[in-house]
Write a protein that holds these residues in place. Sequence first.
Motif: not given
Length: 582
Positions: A229-248
């Motif tokens: 599970y390759f995880q990543y953060g998006a779309p930017g730290t400056e807003y309420n929607v900063y999140a982590n996703g994953t590719y498998v």
Amino acid sequence: MIRYLLIALMFITSVGHAQFEGQKTYCNPMDINYRYNFEQLNDSISYRSGADPVIVNHKGEYFLFVTISGGYWHSKDLINWRFITPSRWPFEDMCAPAALSYKDTLLLFQSTFDKRPILYSTTPETGKLEFYNRWMPQLPPLIGPWDPALFYDEELDKWYMYWGSSNTYPLFGAELDKRKRLAYKGAYKELLRLHPEIHGWERFGPDHTSEIVPFTEGAWMTKHNGKYYFQYGAPGTEYNVYANGTYVGDHPLGPFTYAPYNPVSYKPGGFVTGAGHGNTFQDNYGNYWNTGTPWVAVNWNFERRIAMFPAGFDKDDQMFSNTRFGDFPHYLPTKKWENKDELFTGWMLLSYKKPALASSQKDTFDVARITDENPRTYWVAKENKPGEWVVVDLKKEQQVNAVQINYTDYKSNIYDPFDPKIYTQFRLYYSSDAKNWIKFADLSDEKKDRPNAYIELKEGVKARYIKYEHIYVASPNLAVSDIRVFGDGLGKRPKTPAKFTARRDTDPRNAFISWEKVNGAVGYNILWGIDKDKLYQTYQIFADKPSVKEIRGLTKDVSYYFAIEAFNESGVSERSEAVFVK
């Protein structure tokens, strides 16, 4: 009744002390001594901050690494964290460090675009660090490795590193050569780029409303049941929607497939907003946790805090993070949990928009802001001196189990994070009649800074009024964003919202949600996921907001189920029937 408090407060007596030793719960943002950030010294901006967390379970104890902190934290229980000043540290400090536990060794590596060493320790609790290698080889300019993550695959007996932080470049990965002290082994490889035209949650801006090209960063790898599970953060730290996703994928370097249930950690609503750029780790009972970087942005857009959420993999190996009531008190587990919601204490928010009275006020920073559940608004006392106070009126007697005090750095002038004068001192009282006051927390001898101090009572107490009495903070101003009170309203939980609808937009990345307001509700949780039994996403809305919401975090060509629940000071309603949207 609150108008009589000015007189009543003159006759405070302490007739008892509710003990809170043996704390069993935590509340986001994490209660650690966030360091004053000297990054903006040249612009005369002073503030506490923490971001890009990595928590590593090393030999049954926990180590927390955070951007630009001058050291790291150590804990034996995930509640009490002790800051450690290491024996050696990069002169420019560390941004988004990588950390990995391997047998008896903890490895540590910083974000860099230059040659930098990997450090190691067999006794990280002492702060003693040594050089594992003297530097990693130079990569092409602007390639990195920034925001690195180290990964060891025990089954393959191979080492890897992942990295990237850009809205231009992708995330990369490379195998490392253990025989050459973890130098790169062969060429690095492009692993993923963002596709906001398909994945709605990867769009930038508040609630994904900006056309700015989004950023990806915060790579992390977790292996579960033979899958990567390759995880990543998006779309930017400056807003309420900063999140982590994953590719498998089936191999540490891919190829990887986008998970249709993304994002795996997402918290756009509530007091703590933003869950991106963290890591996934297991505690001593085998429970998974996902860490992230909530957004504060009072003094600077990149002023942040740290959060951790229960996480895991369901029976279908779908990865998820549970952010439902993610900024309310939760238990720390004493065993492997069986239900994703069982760590939630059920202690509800009692203080939202409740009346408050203060001993003084500077300029227009009025005390009403202290109960609005917004870290970007705050009360400032006329003077930073002992004896300043705030009283929150819960409007009726309720059971109080915990209180969180959230400080703000208003016009701070502190740039030395190691200044011994940096600590926080206060007392807390409760009362049922605003005449007889009982002290339940006394931090008058505290020598630790607690900008998000969380106080758990050993047993719940009946109270209508909560009083904060100030003693000391190091900055020139006493500023508090929120006093959050949790417990049981001793009433009935709300009814399930009626007339709930969910409709997909012509742009399938969006959906329109509506419901009928429930009398007495404090707020609502909009829940959704790719199956009616997998409603892992939550958007918390307070009841004084409109009963319609556009959700802009969906993925094209993925069908969803939506539901809603109401909550008040006494509990949570039954969920509505799940509505399918194609």
